[in-house]
Design a protein around this motif. Sequence first.
Motif, mmCIF file in Angstrom:
data_model
loop_
_atom_site.group_PDB
_atom_site.id
_atom_site.type_symbol
_atom_site.label_atom_id
_atom_site.label_comp_id
_atom_site.label_asym_id
_atom_site.label_seq_id
_atom_site.Cartn_x
_atom_site.Cartn_y
_atom_site.Cartn_z
ATOM 1 N N GLY A 96 -13.415 30.082 7.240
ATOM 2 C CA GLY A 96 -13.278 31.355 7.955
ATOM 3 C C GLY A 96 -11.891 31.962 7.830
ATOM 4 O O GLY A 96 -11.389 32.585 8.752
ATOM 5 N N GLY A 97 -11.232 31.777 6.712
ATOM 6 C CA GLY A 97 -9.886 32.338 6.543
ATOM 7 C C GLY A 97 -8.824 31.413 7.117
ATOM 8 O O GLY A 97 -9.021 30.202 7.143
ATOM 9 N N ALA A 98 -7.732 32.015 7.574
ATOM 10 C CA ALA A 98 -6.591 31.217 8.035
ATOM 11 C C ALA A 98 -6.960 30.358 9.246
ATOM 12 O O ALA A 98 -7.792 30.745 10.064
ATOM 13 C CB ALA A 98 -5.445 32.145 8.389
ATOM 14 N N VAL A 99 -6.358 29.205 9.329
ATOM 15 C CA VAL A 99 -6.578 28.352 10.499
ATOM 16 C C VAL A 99 -5.309 28.304 11.336
ATOM 17 O O VAL A 99 -4.216 28.528 10.837
ATOM 18 C CB VAL A 99 -6.962 26.903 10.107
ATOM 19 C CG1 VAL A 99 -8.294 26.867 9.394
ATOM 20 C CG2 VAL A 99 -5.880 26.261 9.256
#
Length: 607
Positions: free
Chosen positions: A209-212
């Motif tokens: 889901g993109g950046a964590v």
Amino acid sequence: MGYWVFCTEKLPEPEQNGTHSMASVTSLTASVHQRLADALSAALPEAGSADPLLRRSDRADFQANGILALAKKAKANPRELATQVVAQVESGDVIKDIEVSGPGFLNVTITDRAITENLAARYEDGARLGVPVADHPGTTVIDYAQPNVAKEMHVGHLRSAVIGDAVVQLLEFTGETVVRRHHIGDWGTQFGMLIQYLIEHPHELDHKGGAVSGEEAMSNLNRLYKAARTIFDSDEEFKTRARRRVVDLQAGEPETLAMWQKFVDESKIYFYSVFDKLDMEISDADVVGESGYNDMLDETCRLLEESGVAVRSDGALCVFFDDVKGPDGNPVPLIVRKSDGGYGYAATDLSAIRDRVFNLKATSLIYVVDARQSLHFKMVFETARRAGWLNDDVKAHQLAFGTVLGKDGKPFKTREGETVRLVDLLDEAVERASAVVREKALDLSEAEITERGAQVGIGAVKYADLSTSANRDYKFDLDQMVSLNGDTSVYLQYAYARIQSILRKAGEVRPAAHPELELTGAERALGLHIDAFAEVVAEAATEYAPHKLAAYLYQLASLYTTFYDKCPVLKAETPQQVENRLFLCDVTARTLHQGMALLGIRTPERL
Ligand code: ARG
């Protein structure tokens, strides 16, 4: 992103402007010292440039204690010598009064005018407050804030980061060139198991889901570690594959390295989030972990062996020390290369010294590391000295710190007996501080309470750490840390905010120095203390002792409180006095602000 969102300004970068444009201010201590030293050599030429040993004193402004010893040496009568010195001292603009006291001390009183003029000169100098830069600044490489890859940061990592950051600010403020090195633990056999697991479960560190967030990154790493550990402990074949993977890693096999890099990157997301919470700027270029020295290890060993500093012993390459023995009385060597050819912590640290001395051109090396690693550093430094990498011109120093204890005086653990996660501790401090801020807040919005809560909470944790000398253990006691009374950052922050509120209330009336005014005792005490800022900063920087600055600031806030209790500011008798007291308030505030910034602590304008 945590509270960072609410912060309007960046980290309180200690302001360096004016470093070179403005002249530094000679402190009153220094001018009095000079006058006494001159008088002394006039009265007793054979004393040369003897030190009058000037100290702040309660009886007068200063006391000089140096005459006694000098008289003794010259076989003179100390009171007589003291009287001769007094006769030589030119009094007037700075010295109001000088008298002999006791067996041969000198009591010196300063003119009110000199005090105000001195503060006015500091005020003119902007944020530097007349603090000079060192005469011969060097290059210091400082090794601090060094967590370990794929591992949670715990309370021990707090101290290295907090103390290291303060020392960086202090040194830079005195003109030193500082190179930061975050020697993270990013290499070693433990990676074999992790990498092997990731190769067999290749999507475990994917960010779908993109950046964590930092928290997610750490929980990914934790999950992976636990899963890998379980297989490693139960599956012999996996264990073998994991061990082989260590060999691949050391050989720099590309796929293995790529997987290893994923662990490093994931960990960095986490580290940066914690440093962010700590309100601390860490830049990527300064993160040079253990792996950064891999290319130097062979050569380091070769140099040590060729020079005879290291010798082979049972197949390992070792350095021996006369005074380092194990419990059985046998010498314990520093192992630079293991008998299986593997390199450990010592080889890396020795290579890092070569890099820091020869490539970074350091004149000082500082290591902000737990005192429990002192033996390691003692052996590493001694080895480097024998090899000629360290010498009188390039010195290494471990700024060793003590343990953080729980309220019970034992090393800080959770109720379950586990090491305390640094983030939990910081979150709790911020929560407590927010409650304190909320209780006192009269005109703060909810967003401001959140922002101030973070500044007060993180400040409290940093201050508690920095106000004890590094080598001592201290108790992590949040109740005490966020208390409004006593030696806490909150007390200092409130003193600062109170001054800002007075300055706001003054409206059109602006602070202005009036050297013609007589000063009260409380004003004099405050002024003389502010005058000592430069000396305290210099001392704290050269001794790597931020606690000395903390103690100074606490006393500054206390003297301000006394002044504020005794001397009406806005309701002072004459308009000149109002301006002059506002001026005293403002110099105090600037000194508090700059001093706290050097400790990495913010001073909110309103609390
Ligand atoms: N990573 C180590 C630890 O967590 C500290 C590293 C200290 N620095 C060094 N150059 N050895 O204990």
